[in-house]
Design a protein around this motif. Structure first.
Motif, short mmCIF file in Angstrom:
data_model
loop_
_atom_site.label_atom_id
_atom_site.label_comp_id
_atom_site.label_asym_id
_atom_site.label_seq_id
_atom_site.Cartn_x
_atom_site.Cartn_y
_atom_site.Cartn_z
N GLN A 194 -0.97 1.20 3.03
CA GLN A 194 -1.61 1.77 1.29
C GLN A 194 -0.76 0.66 0.20
OE1 GLN A 194 -0.44 5.85 0.39
NE2 GLN A 194 -1.81 6.10 -1.37
N SER A 201 -8.35 -1.44 -0.45
CA SER A 201 -8.43 -1.12 1.05
C SER A 201 -9.53 -1.86 1.54
CB SER A 201 -8.68 0.35 0.57
OG SER A 201 -8.60 1.21 2.06
N SER A 206 -6.67 -0.90 7.19
CA SER A 206 -6.79 -1.11 5.96
C SER A 206 -6.22 0.87 5.61
CB SER A 206 -8.22 -1.04 5.08
OG SER A 206 -8.52 -0.32 4.97
N SER A 207 -5.81 1.43 4.98
CA SER A 207 -4.89 2.68 4.29
C SER A 207 -5.60 3.05 2.94
CB SER A 207 -3.50 3.45 4.65
OG SER A 207 -3.23 2.58 5.62
N ASP A 208 -6.13 3.97 2.57
CA ASP A 208 -6.56 4.84 1.34
C ASP A 208 -5.53 3.79 0.22
OD1 ASP A 208 -7.70 6.09 2.76
OD2 ASP A 208 -7.35 7.89 2.12
N SER A 209 -6.44 3.14 -0.25
CA SER A 209 -5.72 2.42 -1.65
C SER A 209 -6.40 2.47 -3.33
CB SER A 209 -5.43 1.46 -1.24
OG SER A 209 -5.01 0.67 -0.48
N GLY A 266 -13.11 -0.25 -1.12
CA GLY A 266 -12.69 0.45 0.68
C GLY A 266 -13.77 0.15 1.46
N THR A 281 -12.80 0.46 5.63
CA THR A 281 -12.69 1.73 6.39
C THR A 281 -12.04 2.82 6.50
OG1 THR A 281 -12.01 -0.34 8.38
CG2 THR A 281 -11.72 1.40 9.27
N ASP A 282 -10.58 2.68 4.92
CA ASP A 282 -10.35 4.16 4.22
C ASP A 282 -11.25 3.47 3.14
OD1 ASP A 282 -8.75 5.42 6.22
OD2 ASP A 282 -8.33 3.56 6.83
N TYR A 283 -10.50 4.91 2.84
CA TYR A 283 -10.97 5.10 1.36
C TYR A 283 -9.88 3.62 -0.41
CZ TYR A 283 -13.17 7.97 -2.71
OH TYR A 283 -13.62 8.48 -3.11
N ASN A 336 -16.55 2.32 0.91
CA ASN A 336 -15.77 3.99 1.25
C ASN A 336 -15.49 3.80 -0.27
OD1 ASN A 336 -14.96 5.83 2.46
ND2 ASN A 336 -13.97 4.75 3.63
N GLY A 369 -18.62 5.24 5.66
CA GLY A 369 -18.56 5.99 5.84
C GLY A 369 -18.46 7.34 4.31
#
Length: 280
Positions: free
Chosen positions: A4, A23, A28-31, A57, A59-61, A82, A111
């Motif tokens: 993140q 992200s 990746s992580s939510d960022s 965004g 893969t993650d948000y 996303n 997503g």
């Protein structure tokens, strides 16, 4: 990438970047990125300037927020896949939170539905096109009723571009309330021929302006629906309602030189205004 991440630009600070990814990548992580406020004792807005493109965004948000009079400037394109891009409010000195994009904006990806938000008297300008629903469902919301003295405004009016495409391969949605002002050179509601994305434009008391043509529905493409309520105004140089297009609800549709061609559905509660003609 892989963890993140968070970036905050505040108190009149400035960050200059080339390309930026909020992200991004399979791991990746939510960022998020926040651009907020102005410098203490100055009128210098916090500012993020990109010489390249911005991607929000994957893969993650990912989300980017421009708040309290902050500024975001992008030289090339913006993709909201996303994630969420939110421009919100004004500073106490009256300066709006603002985004300026010299390229195009594409909203929608795999997503969660991609979201582009302008809220509470924020301002935005796009020199290219605005496309909602290219790679996934895309959504634009403009809410400004709580700060009615200054509109929440988005301009997509460059003479060499200026297309607002609401729906492409996937569904696209635009919603604005009575503090919203949405201006485009050309508006297409419904996916282009050969695509299946539907388009929805909801005007709840606000104003939509097409400097050229508003097309509702697309022959050989997606369906289009414009819903008007609470004294909504849609003003165009010409309006074409295709066989799979509809304008419903109640409000005023003002058409200019190119007039109105209706091959679809037009609510009888829509007041159509034509240009005044001079007496012979």
């Amino acid at each position: 990438y892989g963890v993140q991440g968070e970036l905050t630009i505040e108190n009149g600070g400035r960050v200059d970047s080339n390309d930026a990814y909020v992200s991004w990548g399979m791991l990746s992580s939510d960022s998020n990125v926040t651009v907020a406020g102005v410098g203490a004792g100055t009128a210098v807005a916090s500012h993020w300037a990109l010489l390249g493109s911005l991607a929000v965004g994957q893969t993650d948000y990912g989300w980017v927020e421009v708040l309290d009079g902050g500024n975001l400037y992008v030289t090339q394109n913006v993709e909201v896949r996303n994630g969420e891009l939110a421009i919100d409010g004004r500073h106490a000195n009256g300066d709006p939170s603002e985004i300026d994009i010299l390229g195009s904006v594409f909203v929608g990806g795999p997503g969660t539905q991609g979201q582009f938000l302008l809220l509470r008297a924020a301002r935005g300008g796009i020199d290219g096109d605005l496309v909602l629903g290219r790679d996934g469902p895309g959504y634009l919301e403009m809410l400004g009723a709580s700060v009615i003295a200054q509109p929440t405004q988005l301009d997509v009016v460059d003479p060499s571009a200026g297309l607002c495409a609401i729906g492409r391969a996937f569904d696209g949605t635009v919603s604005l309330d009575d503090g919203g002002l949405f201006r485009c050179r050309t508006i297409e509601v419904g996916g282009a021929p050969g695509t299946t994305g539907n388009g929805t434009l909801t005007v709840d008391g606000g104003m939509v302006r097409a400097l050229d043509i508003l097309t509702v529905g697309q022959v050989g493409g997606g369906a289009g629906l414009v819903t008007m309520m609470n004294n909504a105004l849609v003003a165009t140089n010409g309006t074409y309602i295709t066989p799979n297009g509809a304008i419903d609800g109640s409000g005023t549709l003002a058409v200019n030189f190119f007039g109105l061609l209706n091959e679809g559905t037009l609510s009888p509660a829509i007041n159509v205004l034509y240009p005044l003609t001079e007496d012979p």
